[in-house]
Design an enzyme around this catalytic site. Structure first.
Site, short mmCIF file in Angstrom:
data_model
loop_
_atom_site.label_atom_id
_atom_site.label_comp_id
_atom_site.label_asym_id
_atom_site.label_seq_id
_atom_site.Cartn_x
_atom_site.Cartn_y
_atom_site.Cartn_z
N ASP A 1 0.86 -1.18 0.00
CA ASP A 1 0.00 0.00 0.00
C ASP A 1 0.90 1.23 0.00
O ASP A 1 1.91 1.26 0.69
CB ASP A 1 -0.90 0.02 1.24
CG ASP A 1 -2.00 -1.03 1.19
OD1 ASP A 1 -2.38 -1.44 0.08
OD2 ASP A 1 -2.48 -1.43 2.26
N ASP B 1 -7.05 -1.73 -4.14
CA ASP B 1 -8.04 -1.42 -3.11
C ASP B 1 -9.16 -0.53 -3.67
O ASP B 1 -10.34 -0.73 -3.37
CB ASP B 1 -7.39 -0.72 -1.92
CG ASP B 1 -6.38 -1.59 -1.20
OD1 ASP B 1 -6.47 -2.83 -1.31
OD2 ASP B 1 -5.48 -1.03 -0.54
#
Length: 156
Positions: free
Chosen positions: A117, A136
């Protein structure tokens, strides 16, 4: 179904390309932070070993393999569900977003042991401590699209 496969492949490729570029080429894994347009858009390296907001992150390899299995099962389930009959194009796009994002995060778990991330957005004096990635975004948009654009047609 071809549209589902195309969107899945595009989302998967975009997710993996952005992760490769940001983590490896820009060296975010070593630098840990790059301010792009502060405070609105920043790159912050975060290795997510769990689900959203770090849930199941302390379960080690068991949690990792469990999350891989769940993502693959959901991807297969969505694909089979959409393949059972004619679907509106928006439903196939939504499914492709969800499946492509899920498969992108599966590859991260297989290669790195965690999901990479790196996107961090803040605004208006509120500092967001969380990071996310293209997968995501696609998973969220795809799941929302499946909820909104699928289901039984209403009959009078």
């Amino acid at each position: 179904m071809r549209l589902l496969a195309i969107i899945t492949a595009l989302v998967f490729a975009l997710d993996q390309a952005t992760k490769l570029y940001v983590v490896q080429v820009l060296g975010l894994a070593e630098r840990l932070r790059i301010d792009v347009v502060p405070p609105y858009l920043n790159l912050r390296m975060a290795w997510n070993r769990g689900m959203n907001f770090g849930l199941l992150s302390n379960d080690g390899d068991l949690g990792r393999w469990l999350l891989i299995g769940v993502a693959l099962a959901i991807s297969a389930g969505v694909t089979l569900w959409l393949a059972r009959g004619p679907q509106r194009p928006v439903a196939l796009v939504s499914g492709g977003l969800l499946v492509g994002g899920a498969l992108g995060n599966v590859v991260d778990r297989l290669v790195y042991g965690a999901v990479a991330d790196f996107l961090n957005m803040s605004c208006c004096g509120i500092e967001n401590p969380y990071a996310f990635n293209v997968a995501d975004i696609a998973i969220f948009a795809g799941a929302l699209g499946l909820v909104v654009f699928t289901g039984r047609d209403k009959t009078p």
